[in-house]
Design a protein around this motif. Structure first.
Motif, mmCIF file in Angstrom:
data_model
loop_
_atom_site.group_PDB
_atom_site.id
_atom_site.type_symbol
_atom_site.label_atom_id
_atom_site.label_comp_id
_atom_site.label_asym_id
_atom_site.label_seq_id
_atom_site.Cartn_x
_atom_site.Cartn_y
_atom_site.Cartn_z
ATOM 1 N N ALA A 19 0.844 -1.200 0.000
ATOM 2 C CA ALA A 19 0.000 0.000 0.000
ATOM 3 C C ALA A 19 0.876 1.245 0.000
ATOM 4 O O ALA A 19 0.474 2.312 -0.454
ATOM 5 C CB ALA A 19 -0.906 -0.004 1.229
ATOM 6 N N ASN A 39 -7.203 8.201 -5.432
ATOM 7 C CA ASN A 39 -7.719 7.061 -4.672
ATOM 8 C C ASN A 39 -6.723 5.924 -4.629
ATOM 9 O O ASN A 39 -6.181 5.547 -5.669
ATOM 10 C CB ASN A 39 -8.947 6.485 -5.406
ATOM 11 N N GLY A 40 -6.505 5.391 -3.428
ATOM 12 C CA GLY A 40 -5.659 4.204 -3.319
ATOM 13 C C GLY A 40 -4.173 4.485 -3.417
ATOM 14 O O GLY A 40 -3.351 3.562 -3.486
ATOM 15 N N ALA A 41 -3.779 5.775 -3.422
ATOM 16 C CA ALA A 41 -2.355 6.115 -3.593
ATOM 17 C C ALA A 41 -1.517 5.708 -2.386
ATOM 18 O O ALA A 41 -0.311 5.521 -2.487
ATOM 19 C CB ALA A 41 -2.212 7.619 -3.831
ATOM 20 N N GLY A 42 -2.158 5.610 -1.219
ATOM 21 C CA GLY A 42 -1.424 5.255 0.004
ATOM 22 C C GLY A 42 -1.428 6.361 1.047
ATOM 23 O O GLY A 42 -0.699 6.280 2.047
ATOM 24 N N LYS A 43 -2.264 7.377 0.858
ATOM 25 C CA LYS A 43 -2.293 8.528 1.774
ATOM 26 C C LYS A 43 -2.685 8.106 3.194
ATOM 27 O O LYS A 43 -1.988 8.421 4.157
ATOM 28 C CB LYS A 43 -3.272 9.613 1.268
ATOM 29 N N THR A 44 -3.820 7.401 3.305
ATOM 30 C CA THR A 44 -4.286 6.977 4.637
ATOM 31 C C THR A 44 -3.263 6.067 5.295
ATOM 32 O O THR A 44 -3.021 6.145 6.501
ATOM 33 C CB THR A 44 -5.654 6.257 4.527
ATOM 34 N N THR A 45 -2.631 5.217 4.489
ATOM 35 C CA THR A 45 -1.620 4.301 5.033
ATOM 36 C C THR A 45 -0.466 5.095 5.633
ATOM 37 O O THR A 45 -0.054 4.839 6.777
ATOM 38 C CB THR A 45 -1.124 3.340 3.926
ATOM 39 N N GLU A 155 -7.914 13.597 4.700
ATOM 40 C CA GLU A 155 -8.982 14.045 3.790
ATOM 41 C C GLU A 155 -10.139 14.710 4.535
ATOM 42 O O GLU A 155 -11.291 14.290 4.417
ATOM 43 C CB GLU A 155 -9.489 12.856 2.961
ATOM 44 N N HIS A 188 -7.468 14.519 -2.343
ATOM 45 C CA HIS A 188 -7.316 14.085 -3.740
ATOM 46 C C HIS A 188 -6.925 15.265 -4.617
ATOM 47 O O HIS A 188 -6.396 15.078 -5.699
ATOM 48 C CB HIS A 188 -8.665 13.625 -4.313
#
Ligand code: ATP
Length: 231
Positions: A19, A39-45, A155, A188
């Protein structure tokens, strides 16, 4: 440069999938830093690793000079406003403040009450009855009242309409001007971040693509895209 966050070869894997991969970063202290990516880039991770909510699969991360989640004192230095439901629908605003005071050693109740009054909110109101913008403002207030050295916001404006977005970001900027702390917030959209951030980290496909001061990034973007035709 004093770094508020340092990552060295940081990676996080879910099952067989990375991730976040090979992330090496120095995020300067005392700044508002934007983390942008699709989306899914790894920000939250990345933000969850910084907040000590996840442990790395490989590499190292330090935040405000220590390992994330390394004891109560270290945790108290970092405020994390997660993307999903950072407030409880059935609790009143006053109950959120009482809970915050109980859980956070550096809690600033006066800051919280002043901000709630300035927002025109009623302490007896349940969070579930607030608009999306008001709930986001409550979550921001709870994050600020922890008086963290670093406030991480995942976000925070993604679900808000344009007016609520502007009000939220304006409130964040006022708080930064009033109390000195570092901020990392993700989105985003560069358009959400360019007005409020002075440093940007661009994440895509689990990797840091570019990071630097907003002015430098814009200048190098113009250099790379050549002279404007209307210049
Ligand atoms: P978004 O903008 O959609 O929130 P993001 O940039 O925050 O995306 P992450 O949530 O960090 O991205 O997710 C990065 C990748 O890791 C995605 O491919 C996602 O599907 C995957 N992922 C995230 N959390 C988990 C999990 N708990 N289990 C398995 N895969 C996960």
């Amino acid at each position: 440069m004093t770094a508020v966050l340092q990552a060295r070869g940081l990676g996080k894997k879910y099952g067989k999938r990375w991730a976040l991969s090979d992330c090496t970063l120095d995020v300067p202290a005392g700044r508002v830093v934007g983390l942008v990516g699709p989306n899914g880039a790894g920000k939250t991770t990345l933000l969850s690793l910084a907040a000590g909510q996840l442990t790395p699969t490989e590499g190292e991360i330090t935040v405000v000079g220590g390992r994330p989640a390394n004891g109560r004192e270290q945790l108290a230095k970092v405020g994390f406003v997660a993307q999903d439901t950072p407030t409880y629908a059935r609790l009143t605003i006053a109950e959120h403040l009482r809970l915050g005071a109980r859980l956070n050693p550096r809690w600033d109740d006066e800051l919280a009450r002043d901000r709630i009054a300035r927002l025109g909110l009623d302490l007896r109101q349940r969070a579930g009855r607030l608009s999306g913008g008001q709930r986001a403002q409550l979550a921001l207030t709870l994050g600020l009242a922890k008086r963290p050295e670093l406030l991480i916001l995942d976000e925070p404006v993604a679900a808000l309409d344009p007016l609520a977005r502007r009000e939220f970001l304006q409130g964040l900027m006022e708080a930064v001007a009033e109390h000195s702390f570092s901020v990392i917030l993700s989105s985003h959209l560069v358009s959400d971040l360019e007005r409020v951030c002075d440093h940007l980290v661009v994440l895509a496909a689990s990797r840091v693509q570019v990071a630097g001061d907003v002015d430098d990034l814009i200048a190098s973007h113009h250099r790379l895209s050549g002279p404007r035709r209307d210049a």
